[in-house]
Scaffold this active site. Structure first.
Site, short mmCIF file in Angstrom:
data_model
loop_
_atom_site.label_atom_id
_atom_site.label_comp_id
_atom_site.label_asym_id
_atom_site.label_seq_id
_atom_site.Cartn_x
_atom_site.Cartn_y
_atom_site.Cartn_z
N TYR A 137 0.85 -1.18 0.00
CA TYR A 137 0.00 0.00 0.00
C TYR A 137 0.89 1.23 0.00
O TYR A 137 1.86 1.30 0.75
CB TYR A 137 -0.89 0.01 1.25
N ASP A 152 9.23 2.86 -0.42
CA ASP A 152 8.21 3.49 0.39
C ASP A 152 8.47 3.07 1.84
O ASP A 152 8.10 1.97 2.25
CB ASP A 152 6.82 3.06 -0.09
N LYS A 190 4.42 8.99 8.68
CA LYS A 190 4.22 8.43 10.02
C LYS A 190 5.24 8.96 11.05
O LYS A 190 5.09 10.09 11.49
CB LYS A 190 4.16 6.90 9.91
C1 PLP Z 1 0.44 4.76 5.70
C2 PLP Z 1 1.17 4.51 4.45
C3 PLP Z 1 1.10 5.36 3.34
C4 PLP Z 1 0.13 6.50 3.29
O1 PLP Z 1 0.39 7.47 4.22
P1 PLP Z 1 -0.81 8.50 4.61
O2 PLP Z 1 -0.13 9.46 5.53
O3 PLP Z 1 -1.85 7.66 5.25
O4 PLP Z 1 -1.25 9.11 3.35
C5 PLP Z 1 1.92 5.12 2.27
N1 PLP Z 1 2.77 4.08 2.26
C6 PLP Z 1 2.88 3.23 3.29
C7 PLP Z 1 3.87 2.12 3.23
C8 PLP Z 1 2.07 3.40 4.41
O5 PLP Z 1 2.13 2.51 5.41
#
Ligand code: PLP
Length: 431
Positions: free
Chosen positions: A146, A241, A269
């Protein structure tokens, strides 16, 4: 689960009249585990309190950002002081530079970066840079990973999209989706195949170097190295990511832990310490394409605002090897404890863990990709979840999410959780 008369339950009914599904992010609605979510009034350390005055030991930690726990006193003081000086100027502050210097010192593959307001913005913008740098349109992602909810990445996505059975969202234009190629996690052959069939067309490979959004799935040995090599051979960019793994599995993220280095990195995060922040960055060669240095446009009214930067700085400055060792020890103990509790109750569970992240998958088979993850028994997970919640422990309300430990958790908290899990595993057995 709160009773029908409880104030959390009333709050949910009221919320659902006006907010879509009663929430502002889908997994919060407890759809995957059924039932009604407690409405939270406060968090302190490793604990949450809901509107009914019930207290929970929290393993969601706002889905990852709160590595130092809820509302650490020092952070609250720093934020109060920052707020008194103004919450946003739309003009540069030295706080942005200071946080950027910290990030680059921790993650050397990042020479230059840009702060944004969420992980979604970070991945969306990194992809734009990769496309501009390579003058190619296609991107390659992995099933079950994701990367936020931007159109081009909502194809075979993990997290809430996977939980709700809508990994490829309606509303994403066919043309956009057709530029997103999907390979299998831990399967280099599937990546090679796509590189062969789309020669000189793939701008970038984007991957969670340690996957956290189909539950925790570790990269097989050689997988990330193989991606690095394939990207080099095909003049494509490698994007990590690290929105979850960054500052989580080590100070320098998965890339420093596993010693594979991407061209671009996406962060979120923990970098915001509980406030809305994301960042993308990498080699200066690529980042210099972004406006105002280059022509790749990306902007943000509240990007780099002093509150968010203050929370990020406070959090990054307090990362230490001692903290990571403690987190690993607690997660190791929790992994062993949950595994044993499952075994004692005759329930098939595989616990995957990486540093302070873990997921107990309710399945007999090892979980190493999307296919094996979705083989987990979500009904058993739901029964386990509610039995934990009933004992004042709050795991993620979905089988396909990571549990997050924080520095505010203690060994006693972990022992208490293991004890509660014995009863919860028996509930899972019956489900
Ligand atoms: C949470 C998450 C996102 C999205 O971040 P948001 O601040 O919710 O838009 C993207 N990539 C990864 C791996 C994530 O865990």
């Amino acid at each position: 689960m709160p009773s029908a008369r409880s104030t959390s339950s009333q709050a949910f009914t009221r919320a659902r009249r006006i907010l879509v599904g009663g929430v502002n992010s889908p997994v919060r609605a407890f759809a995957a585990v059924k039932g009604r979510p407690p409405f939270i009034t406060r968090g302190k350390g490793a604990h949450l309190t809901d509107q009914d005055g019930r207290r929970y030991l929290d393993y969601v930690m706002s889905w990852g950002p709160l590595i130092h726990g809820h509302a650490p006193a020092g952070l609250t003081r720093a934020l109060t002081a920052a707020a008194a000086k103004g919450t946003s100027f739309g003009a540069p502050t030295i706080l942005e530079t200071t946080l950027a210097e910290h990030v680059c010192a921790l993650i050397p593959s990042i020479e230059k970066l840009r702060f944004v307001n969420s992980g979604t913005e970070a991945t969306m913008s990194a992809i734009r840079v990769a496309r501009a740098a390579t003058k190619r349109d296609k991107i390659l992602k992995f099933k079950g990973c994701y990367h936020g909810h931007t159109d081009s990445l909502l194809v075979d996505a993990g997290s809430g999209a996977l939980t709700l059975g809508i990994p490829s969202s309606p509303g994403v234009p066919k043309g956009v989706a057709s530029d997103t190629l999907v390979a299998n996690y831990n399967d280099l052959d599937s990546v090679k195949h796509l590189f062969r069939t789309h020669r000189q067309q793939i701008a970038a490979v984007i991957v969670e170097p340690i996957a956290g959004n189909m539950g925790v799935v570790l990269p097989a040995s050689g997988f990330l190295e193989g991606l690095r090599e394939l990207c080099n051979q095909n003049d494509s960019l490698l994007i990590f990511d690290e929105v979850i793994s960054g500052f989580r599995v080590s100070k320098g993220g998965a890339q420093s832990l596993l010693d594979v280095h991407p061209d671009l990195t996406c962060l979120g995060k923990i970098i915001g310490g509980g406030l809305p922040v994301g960042a993308y960055g990498g080699a200066a060669e690529f980042m210099s394409l972004v406006a105002p240095m280059g022509e790749v446009y990306q902007a943000g009214t509240l990007s780099g605002n002093p509150l968010a930067m203050t929370a990020g700085l406070w959090s990054l400055k307090r990362l230490s090897n001692v903290l990571y060792r403690r987190l690993s020890r607690m997660s190791g103990r929790l992994t062993t404890g949950l595994t044993k509790a499952a075994k004692d109750s005759g329930v098939d569970v595989q616990v995957n863990s990486a540093g302070s992240l873990l997921t107990p998958f309710f399945t007999a088979k090892p979980v190493n990709d999307y296919h094996s993850a979705v083989g987990a028994n979500t009904k058993k997970y739901a029964a386990f979840f509610h039995a934990m919640l009933g004992q004042g422990i709050y795991p993620p309300p979905s089988q396909f999410e990571a549990w997050f430990l924080s520095g505010a958790h203690t060994d006693q908290d972990v022992e208490h959780t293991i004890k509660a899990s014995q009863k919860a595993m028996r509930a899972a057995k019956r489900a």
